[in-house]
Design a protein around this motif. Structure first.
Motif, PDB file in Angstrom:
ATOM      1  N   VAL A   6       1.036  -0.931   0.023  1.00  0.00           N
ATOM      2  CA  VAL A   6       0.090   0.083   0.099  1.00  0.00           C
ATOM      3  C   VAL A   6       0.874   1.212  -0.048  1.00  0.00           C
ATOM      4  N   ILE A   7       0.837   2.165  -1.056  1.00  0.00           N
ATOM      5  CA  ILE A   7       1.433   3.203  -1.012  1.00  0.00           C
ATOM      6  C   ILE A   7       0.547   4.543  -0.644  1.00  0.00           C
ATOM      7  N   ASP A   8       0.868   5.223   0.245  1.00  0.00           N
ATOM      8  CA  ASP A   8       0.146   6.505   0.649  1.00  0.00           C
ATOM      9  C   ASP A   8       0.778   7.966   0.332  1.00  0.00           C
ATOM     10  N   LEU A   9       0.192   8.519  -0.611  1.00  0.00           N
ATOM     11  CA  LEU A   9       0.565   9.912  -1.155  1.00  0.00           C
ATOM     12  C   LEU A   9      -0.166  10.920  -0.085  1.00  0.00           C
ATOM     13  N   GLY A  10       0.691  11.094   0.897  1.00  0.00           N
ATOM     14  CA  GLY A  10      -0.211  12.152   1.894  1.00  0.00           C
ATOM     15  C   GLY A  10       0.492  13.485   1.598  1.00  0.00           C
ATOM     16  N   SER A  11      -0.077  14.291   2.372  1.00  0.00           N
ATOM     17  CA  SER A  11       0.052  15.823   2.288  1.00  0.00           C
ATOM     18  C   SER A  11       1.479  16.337   2.738  1.00  0.00           C
ATOM     19  N   GLY A  48      -3.358  26.722  -6.147  1.00  0.00           N
ATOM     20  CA  GLY A  48      -3.914  25.518  -5.867  1.00  0.00           C
ATOM     21  C   GLY A  48      -3.360  24.459  -6.530  1.00  0.00           C
ATOM     22  N   GLU A  49      -2.208  24.589  -7.270  1.00  0.00           N
ATOM     23  CA  GLU A  49      -1.268  23.592  -7.921  1.00  0.00           C
ATOM     24  C   GLU A  49      -0.200  23.001  -6.904  1.00  0.00           C
ATOM     25  N   LEU A  50      -0.189  21.657  -7.176  1.00  0.00           N
ATOM     26  CA  LEU A  50       1.160  20.976  -6.665  1.00  0.00           C
ATOM     27  C   LEU A  50       2.297  21.556  -7.461  1.00  0.00           C
ATOM     28  N   THR A  51       3.411  21.965  -6.554  1.00  0.00           N
ATOM     29  CA  THR A  51       4.473  22.673  -7.313  1.00  0.00           C
ATOM     30  C   THR A  51       5.258  21.537  -7.878  1.00  0.00           C
ATOM     31  N   GLU A  52       6.022  21.850  -8.695  1.00  0.00           N
ATOM     32  CA  GLU A  52       6.964  20.931  -9.831  1.00  0.00           C
ATOM     33  C   GLU A  52       8.142  20.367  -8.693  1.00  0.00           C
ATOM     34  N   VAL A  53       8.454  21.114  -7.711  1.00  0.00           N
ATOM     35  CA  VAL A  53       9.532  20.440  -6.836  1.00  0.00           C
ATOM     36  C   VAL A  53       9.016  19.470  -5.986  1.00  0.00           C
ATOM     37  N   ALA A  54       7.690  19.637  -5.152  1.00  0.00           N
ATOM     38  CA  ALA A  54       7.058  18.794  -4.352  1.00  0.00           C
ATOM     39  C   ALA A  54       6.706  17.635  -5.197  1.00  0.00           C
ATOM     40  N   MET A  55       6.180  17.795  -6.314  1.00  0.00           N
ATOM     41  CA  MET A  55       6.003  16.386  -7.119  1.00  0.00           C
ATOM     42  C   MET A  55       7.094  15.712  -7.358  1.00  0.00           C
ATOM     43  N   ALA A  83      -5.303  14.519   1.075  1.00  0.00           N
ATOM     44  CA  ALA A  83      -5.796  15.914   0.721  1.00  0.00           C
ATOM     45  C   ALA A  83      -5.167  16.574  -0.341  1.00  0.00           C
ATOM     46  N   ALA A  84      -3.868  16.595  -0.325  1.00  0.00           N
ATOM     47  CA  ALA A  84      -3.109  17.553  -1.091  1.00  0.00           C
ATOM     48  C   ALA A  84      -3.471  17.308  -2.591  1.00  0.00           C
ATOM     49  N   VAL A  85      -3.576  15.918  -2.833  1.00  0.00           N
ATOM     50  CA  VAL A  85      -3.860  15.539  -4.357  1.00  0.00           C
ATOM     51  C   VAL A  85      -5.407  15.641  -4.671  1.00  0.00           C
ATOM     52  N   ARG A  86      -6.100  15.566  -3.363  1.00  0.00           N
ATOM     53  CA  ARG A  86      -7.677  15.725  -3.687  1.00  0.00           C
ATOM     54  C   ARG A  86      -7.764  17.131  -4.069  1.00  0.00           C
ATOM     55  N   GLU A  87      -7.221  18.053  -3.409  1.00  0.00           N
ATOM     56  CA  GLU A  87      -7.578  19.408  -3.706  1.00  0.00           C
ATOM     57  C   GLU A  87      -6.890  20.092  -4.810  1.00  0.00           C
ATOM     58  N   ALA A  88      -5.633  19.529  -5.368  1.00  0.00           N
ATOM     59  CA  ALA A  88      -4.729  20.093  -6.486  1.00  0.00           C
ATOM     60  C   ALA A  88      -5.874  20.256  -7.714  1.00  0.00           C
ATOM     61  N   THR A  89      -5.519  21.389  -8.427  1.00  0.00           N
ATOM     62  CA  THR A  89      -5.854  21.762  -9.732  1.00  0.00           C
ATOM     63  C   THR A  89      -5.471  20.993 -10.689  1.00  0.00           C
ATOM     64  N   ASN A  90      -3.970  20.593 -10.562  1.00  0.00           N
ATOM     65  CA  ASN A  90      -3.361  19.779 -11.438  1.00  0.00           C
ATOM     66  C   ASN A  90      -3.158  18.255 -11.051  1.00  0.00           C
ATOM     67  N   GLN A  91      -4.213  17.840 -10.400  1.00  0.00           N
ATOM     68  CA  GLN A  91      -4.240  16.454  -9.870  1.00  0.00           C
ATOM     69  C   GLN A  91      -4.219  15.556 -11.109  1.00  0.00           C
ATOM     70  N   VAL A 104       1.620   2.563 -11.228  1.00  0.00           N
ATOM     71  CA  VAL A 104       0.650   2.396 -10.270  1.00  0.00           C
ATOM     72  C   VAL A 104      -0.578   3.518 -10.479  1.00  0.00           C
ATOM     73  N   GLU A 105      -1.783   2.865 -10.625  1.00  0.00           N
ATOM     74  CA  GLU A 105      -2.776   3.876 -10.662  1.00  0.00           C
ATOM     75  C   GLU A 105      -3.273   4.198  -9.318  1.00  0.00           C
ATOM     76  N   VAL A 106      -3.343   5.630  -8.975  1.00  0.00           N
ATOM     77  CA  VAL A 106      -3.625   6.003  -7.602  1.00  0.00           C
ATOM     78  C   VAL A 106      -4.994   6.231  -7.329  1.00  0.00           C
ATOM     79  N   ARG A 107      -5.560   5.786  -6.378  1.00  0.00           N
ATOM     80  CA  ARG A 107      -7.008   6.308  -6.075  1.00  0.00           C
ATOM     81  C   ARG A 107      -7.179   7.434  -5.013  1.00  0.00           C
ATOM     82  N   VAL A 108      -7.468   8.607  -5.526  1.00  0.00           N
ATOM     83  CA  VAL A 108      -7.626   9.625  -4.687  1.00  0.00           C
ATOM     84  C   VAL A 108      -8.763   9.490  -3.891  1.00  0.00           C
ATOM     85  N   LEU A 109      -8.643   9.462  -2.482  1.00  0.00           N
ATOM     86  CA  LEU A 109      -9.712   9.528  -1.355  1.00  0.00           C
ATOM     87  C   LEU A 109     -10.584  10.644  -1.342  1.00  0.00           C
ATOM     88  N   THR A 110     -11.945  10.587  -1.242  1.00  0.00           N
ATOM     89  CA  THR A 110     -12.731  11.784  -0.879  1.00  0.00           C
ATOM     90  C   THR A 110     -12.250  11.781   0.744  1.00  0.00           C
TER      91      THR A 110
END
Length: 309
Positions: A6-11, A48-55, A83-91, A104-110
């Motif tokens: 399980v891979i968890d992409l947290g904020s 509201g976008e994830l930054t290139e550095v953070a990605m 949350a970060a991916v859930r809210e990102a405009t460049n999700q 890996v296809e990542v599931r974005v949790l509500t």
């Protein structure tokens, strides 16, 4: 023999856990890793976008994790994001980058799903009937009201340790201006005002999840001469001790907080903001103690996965 990663992409952190499926249908944990990648960092100042550095930090972490889990044959890999991916405009762009990097296809949790999995993971590992549950992440807070071991109410709120710290400048080098802390506290309190079910005259414990809350457990264990790196699952603190620790952190410089946090010195800039949701929850509920859980969203996901086998 079959395995599940399980891979968890947290904020704030990117995590991986590898589990082995047992003959009786349960899982045994084989490997657990965490890298602090601050995916939510800079979003407020980046439209509201994830930054290139953070990605890039997250992609690098996933490639590193892939080298670990690929050593297991017949392994299923499940990816989730919060949350970060859930809210990102460049999700969509980010998830495409993840897929191209590690397949890996990542599931974005509500928010509701995240809160529910937190609840499921915690109640499966703690013998508790009635409680509040608080998971403070980098960009969101999950709150659950538990009654008779059932989730009576749950919600995800769009603030956490990273974005609160940035929004209210709680990450300076010196002692944080008390006025800024007051403003941040009022902001959290205003969000709680919209949750009528949060008001309860019954004194209940608060189950704690999330990185900032884990740091709190380690700080308290060190204060009592206990090993900070051992399993803190089920460890308890009085709310009086929680508030004392928060006041101490609020009156330290960044350097002093880093020294106090030791191996988690990289949380020195977000520890005050990370504890604020808990401090405000204590004032709302008159809780007298907190109980730390090492079992949360990933373990809740495993509970659900078991039921589908």
């Amino acid at each position: 023999m079959s395995y599940l990663a399980v891979i968890d992409l947290g904020s704030n952190s990117t995590r991986m856990v590898v589990e082995e499926l047992q003959a009786d249908g349960t899982f045994a944990e084989l490997k657990r890793r965490k890298l602090d990648t601050r995916l939510a960092e800079g979003m407020d100042n980046n439209a509201g976008e994830l930054t290139e550095v953070a990605m890039t930090r997250v992609i690098d972490a996933l490639i590193e994790f892939q080298a670990d889990y690929q050593t297991y044959e017949d392994i299923t890999v499940v990816g989730i994001a919060t949350a970060a991916v859930r809210e990102a405009t460049n999700q969509a762009d980010f998830l495409d980058q993840v897929y191209r990097a590690v397949g890996v296809e990542v599931r974005v949790l509500t928010g509701d799903q995240e809160a529910y999995y937190d609840y499921l993971g915690a109640v499966s590992a703690l013998d508790i009937s009635d409680a509040w549950l608080l998971d403070t992440g980098g960009a969101s807070v999950e709150l659950v009201g538990i009654e008779d071991r059932m989730a009576a109410n749950f919600i995800s709120l769009p603030f956490g340790a990273v974005n609160l710290s940035e929004k209210f400048q709680l990450n300076g080098a010196g002692v944080v201006d008390p006025l800024l802390i007051t403003k941040a506290s009022q902001y959290v309190s205003d969000q709680y005002d919209h949750l009528p079910w949060l008001e309860d005259e019954t004194t209940l414990p608060i189950i704690l999840l999330g990185g900032a809350n884990r740091s709190l457990a380690r700080l308290d264990r060190l204060r009592h001469g206990l090993p900070a790196d051992s399993n803190f699952h089920g460890y308890e603190m009085t709310t009086e001790s929680v508030l004392k620790t928060f006041d101490e952190m609020a009156n330290m410089t960044h350097e002093e907080r880093a020294a106090a946090l030791g191996t988690e010195a990289n949380r020195a800039d977000i520890i005050i903001s990370g504890l604020l949701p808990l401090v405000e929850l204590i004032s709302r509920t008159a809780a007298d103690k907190v109980i730390f859980s090492a079992s949360g969203v990933r373990e809740g996901l495993l509970q659900e996965y078991r039921m589908t086998l």
